[in-house]
Write a protein that holds these residues in place. Structure first.
Motif, PDB file in Angstrom:
ATOM      1  N   GLU A  20       1.537   6.471  -7.177  1.00 23.43           N
ATOM      2  CA  GLU A  20       0.314   6.808  -7.735  1.00 23.43           C
ATOM      3  C   GLU A  20       0.398   8.160  -8.358  1.00 23.43           C
ATOM      4  O   GLU A  20       0.924   9.025  -7.757  1.00 23.43           O
ATOM      5  CB  GLU A  20      -0.952   6.901  -6.870  1.00 23.43           C
ATOM      6  CG  GLU A  20      -2.181   7.128  -7.303  1.00 23.43           C
ATOM      7  CD  GLU A  20      -3.346   7.052  -6.166  1.00 23.43           C
ATOM      8  OE1 GLU A  20      -4.431   7.539  -6.538  1.00 23.43           O
ATOM      9  OE2 GLU A  20      -2.893   6.748  -4.878  1.00 23.43           O
ATOM     10  N   ALA A  37       0.902   3.880  -2.834  1.00 27.38           N
ATOM     11  CA  ALA A  37       0.504   5.415  -2.833  1.00 27.38           C
ATOM     12  C   ALA A  37       1.723   6.385  -3.311  1.00 27.38           C
ATOM     13  O   ALA A  37       1.517   7.603  -3.824  1.00 27.38           O
ATOM     14  CB  ALA A  37       0.252   5.474  -1.168  1.00 27.38           C
ATOM     15  N   ASN A  52       0.876  -1.330  -0.036  1.00 24.23           N
ATOM     16  CA  ASN A  52       0.144   0.173   0.071  1.00 24.23           C
ATOM     17  C   ASN A  52       0.807   1.380   0.064  1.00 24.23           C
ATOM     18  O   ASN A  52       0.679   2.401  -0.781  1.00 24.23           O
ATOM     19  CB  ASN A  52      -0.842  -0.104   1.269  1.00 24.23           C
ATOM     20  CG  ASN A  52      -1.976  -1.020   0.850  1.00 24.23           C
ATOM     21  OD1 ASN A  52      -2.186  -1.811   0.061  1.00 24.23           O
ATOM     22  ND2 ASN A  52      -2.417  -1.209   2.141  1.00 24.23           N
TER      23      ASN A  52
END
Length: 146
Positions: free
Chosen positions: A121, A118, A114
């Protein structure tokens, strides 16, 4: 130090500290109240699938076998790791994750996935490449430094 270097320095220090703090909070959120981030890193070094010798794990963590022994003793008491003797050479102590240890490994692995998602992104492929190169340089420096 010029302004850009000062900003990068602050970002690196803050990022490092934030990752440690947030990782600890993420563990608690998943009901792993009894482990530290350092213990999770030991669990990562042991790995999911194969048992490893104490020497192998200590080497991968850049610590002594004695230091690892203290950490493993705590993880055994908490039920995350099990220790056993190698059948072919009884002098060799091997360790592996228990079911509870594997669950913790997966939870931490998801946290890392994750975090990476992030981070990248919205970045272009070129920006991802530059970030990867910069982090590789940082990692190489840290490995040489220690």
């Amino acid at each position: 130090m010029d302004k850009t270097l000062a900003v990068i320095n602050t970002l690196l220090v803050d990022t490092f500290n934030n990752i440690l703090t947030i990782e600890q909070k993420a563990l608690k959120k998943e009901n792993f109240f009894d482990v530290s981030v350092a213990e999770v890193h030991t669990i990562e070094a042991i790995g999911m699938y194969e048992s490893k010798s104490m020497s192998e794990v200590a080497k991968s963590l850049c610590i002594t076998v004695g230091t690892l022994t203290v950490a493993v003793n705590n993880l055994v008491k908490k039920g995350y790791v099990e220790r056993f003797r190698c059948e072919t050479d009884r002098r060799v102590v091997k360790i592996r994750l228990t079911k509870k240890g594997k669950l913790l490994y997966r939870v931490d692995e998801q946290f890392h996935k994750n975090m990476v998602k992030a981070t990248i992104e919205g970045l272009s492929e070129e920006e991802k490449k530059v970030l990867s190169q910069a982090l590789t340089k940082l990692n190489t420096f840290l490995q040489k430094y220690f």
